[in-house]
Enzyme design. Structure first.
Site, short mmCIF file in Angstrom:
data_model
loop_
_atom_site.label_atom_id
_atom_site.label_comp_id
_atom_site.label_asym_id
_atom_site.label_seq_id
_atom_site.Cartn_x
_atom_site.Cartn_y
_atom_site.Cartn_z
N GLN A 10 0.89 -1.17 -0.05
CA GLN A 10 -0.04 -0.07 0.05
C GLN A 10 0.86 1.23 0.00
O GLN A 10 1.85 1.23 0.71
CB GLN A 10 -0.96 0.06 1.16
CG GLN A 10 -2.11 0.72 0.93
CD GLN A 10 -3.35 0.37 1.90
OE1 GLN A 10 -3.43 -0.72 2.57
NE2 GLN A 10 -4.19 1.41 2.43
N SER A 94 4.18 -6.35 2.91
CA SER A 94 2.65 -6.54 3.47
C SER A 94 1.77 -6.94 2.39
O SER A 94 1.88 -8.21 2.12
CB SER A 94 2.50 -4.98 3.93
OG SER A 94 1.13 -4.99 4.54
N LEU A 95 0.70 -6.18 1.83
CA LEU A 95 -0.12 -6.94 1.12
C LEU A 95 0.38 -7.42 -0.04
O LEU A 95 -0.21 -8.60 -0.65
CB LEU A 95 -1.27 -5.94 0.65
CG LEU A 95 -0.97 -5.16 -0.45
CD1 LEU A 95 -1.32 -5.76 -1.72
CD2 LEU A 95 -1.64 -3.62 -0.32
N ARG A 119 -9.27 -8.53 4.32
CA ARG A 119 -8.14 -8.04 5.24
C ARG A 119 -7.93 -6.35 5.24
O ARG A 119 -8.00 -5.96 6.35
CB ARG A 119 -6.90 -8.37 4.41
CG ARG A 119 -5.61 -7.93 5.14
CD ARG A 119 -4.36 -8.53 4.12
NE ARG A 119 -3.01 -8.15 5.00
CZ ARG A 119 -2.08 -7.23 4.81
NH1 ARG A 119 -2.69 -6.20 3.92
NH2 ARG A 119 -0.92 -7.00 5.37
N HIS A 203 0.08 -3.13 11.35
CA HIS A 203 1.28 -4.04 11.82
C HIS A 203 1.63 -3.55 13.17
O HIS A 203 2.69 -3.33 13.38
CB HIS A 203 2.46 -3.57 10.73
CG HIS A 203 2.11 -4.07 9.46
ND1 HIS A 203 2.15 -5.64 8.94
CD2 HIS A 203 2.04 -3.53 8.22
CE1 HIS A 203 2.04 -5.77 7.91
NE2 HIS A 203 1.91 -4.44 7.28
N GLN A 252 1.47 -11.76 10.38
CA GLN A 252 1.86 -10.56 9.51
C GLN A 252 0.98 -9.18 9.63
O GLN A 252 1.79 -8.17 9.67
CB GLN A 252 1.95 -10.63 7.98
CG GLN A 252 2.46 -9.52 7.22
CD GLN A 252 1.68 -9.47 5.84
OE1 GLN A 252 0.39 -8.83 6.14
NE2 GLN A 252 2.25 -9.78 4.61
#
Length: 313
Positions: A10, A94-95, A119, A203, A252
């Protein structure tokens, strides 16, 4: 002479991303259609026409970025490229791990889109608006940032969320604690401590409700061993075990994105070139600051597809 494919997270989104891939390659266009169908939404129109503030919403940005990455993969494959034959490792920021795993066949594109929608919504809903925050800390040693977070937390949550390399760390947690930690980091000598315009404290331990939702969501999809090992954000180790990968994905949500260590691991394990597959050039820029001996190539436009194919052979 190993090659790794990396997939952006992102912040790399931009209105219009992936449009020339869809125009140039029917296989890429089909990815966007598949994502639209999976979500019951004309996400493609939003990706290509905006508005930007709607595209940037977490629940839209996450599947949108995955769609662009997978469109690039399908465009490569349409010209004879094989991930299994040409790539040694995949990783995602991340994603981007979901994009990496969809590219490697761990889940279908449709399931990846649905998982990322879940998510995004879960991460957004985990903390009431305004109660969480994130800040970028530039030019301060990790130990000093960790000490500032510990001092500021005082029973609440404040932790390092992203280790992006190049002297950039991102902290996340309860707003008051993050604001205090940012101030303490400045006092400790940080070049900059910048509060980020984000919708939730990603996170961090405050994302625990979202992690549980992702545990359940991942249990409900068909999972395959990826054709290329994933180097996990959480552990910075490669794995092809579907159940371990699923565990790493929900860990994560609350864990640190260890991107600096990931790039360092690539360098220590024979990777000579990183390909950033999808929108933007953020990961390429980070990699150059972490290890200048690793070459970087962006693969997110039709022209870049041709360049990458020529280089990959």
């Amino acid at each position: 002479m190993a090659v790794a494919f990396t997939f952006p997270g992102q912040g790399s989104q931009a209105v219009g991303m992936g449009k020339d891939l869809a125009d140039a390659f029917p296989e890429a266009r089909r990815v966007f259609s598949e994502v639209d169908d999976a979500l019951g939404q004309d996400l493609s129109k939003l990706i290509w026409e905006g508005p930007e503030e709607t595209l940037t919403l977490t629940a839209n940005a996450q599947p949108a970025l995955m769609a662009v990455s997978l469109a690039a993969i399908r465009a490569l494959e349409a010209r004879g490229f094989s991930l299994k034959d040409k790539v040694t490792y995949v990783a995602g920021h991340s994603l981007g791990e979901y994009s990496a795993l969809a590219a490697a066949g761990f889940v279908s594109v449709a399931d990846a889109a649905r998982l990322l929608r879940i998510r995004g919504n879960a991460m957004q809903a985990a903390v009431p608006a305004g109660e969480g925050a994130m800040a970028a800390i530039i030019g301060l040693e990790q130990a000093d940032v960790e000490a500032a977070c510990a001092e500021a937390a005082k029973g609440s949550v404040c932790q390092i969320a992203n280790d992006n390399g190049g002297g950039q760390l991102v902290i996340s947690g309860a707003r008051a604690a993050v604001e205090l930690a940012a101030k303490l980091c400045t006092e400790k000598g940080a070049k900059r401590a910048l509060m980020l315009q984000v919708s939730a404290p990603f996170h961090s331990a405050l994302m625990a409700p979202a992690a549980e939702i992702m545990r359940e969501a991942l249990a409900g999809v068909t999972k395959n061993a990826p054709v290329v090992p994933l180097v996990s954000n959480v552990t910075v180790t490669p794995t092809s075990d579907p159940e371990i990968i699923a565990r790493r994905l929900f860990e994560q949500v609350i864990g640190r994105v260890r991107w600096r260590e990931t790039v360092e691991w690539f360098g220590a394990n024979g990777v000579t070139t990183l390909y950033e597959v999808g929108a933007g050039k953020v990961l390429s820029g980070l990699a150059r600051r972490i290890n200048r001996d690793i070459a970087t190539t962006s693969v997110g436009t039709a022209a870049e597809i041709e360049t990458a194919l020529a280089a990959l052979g």
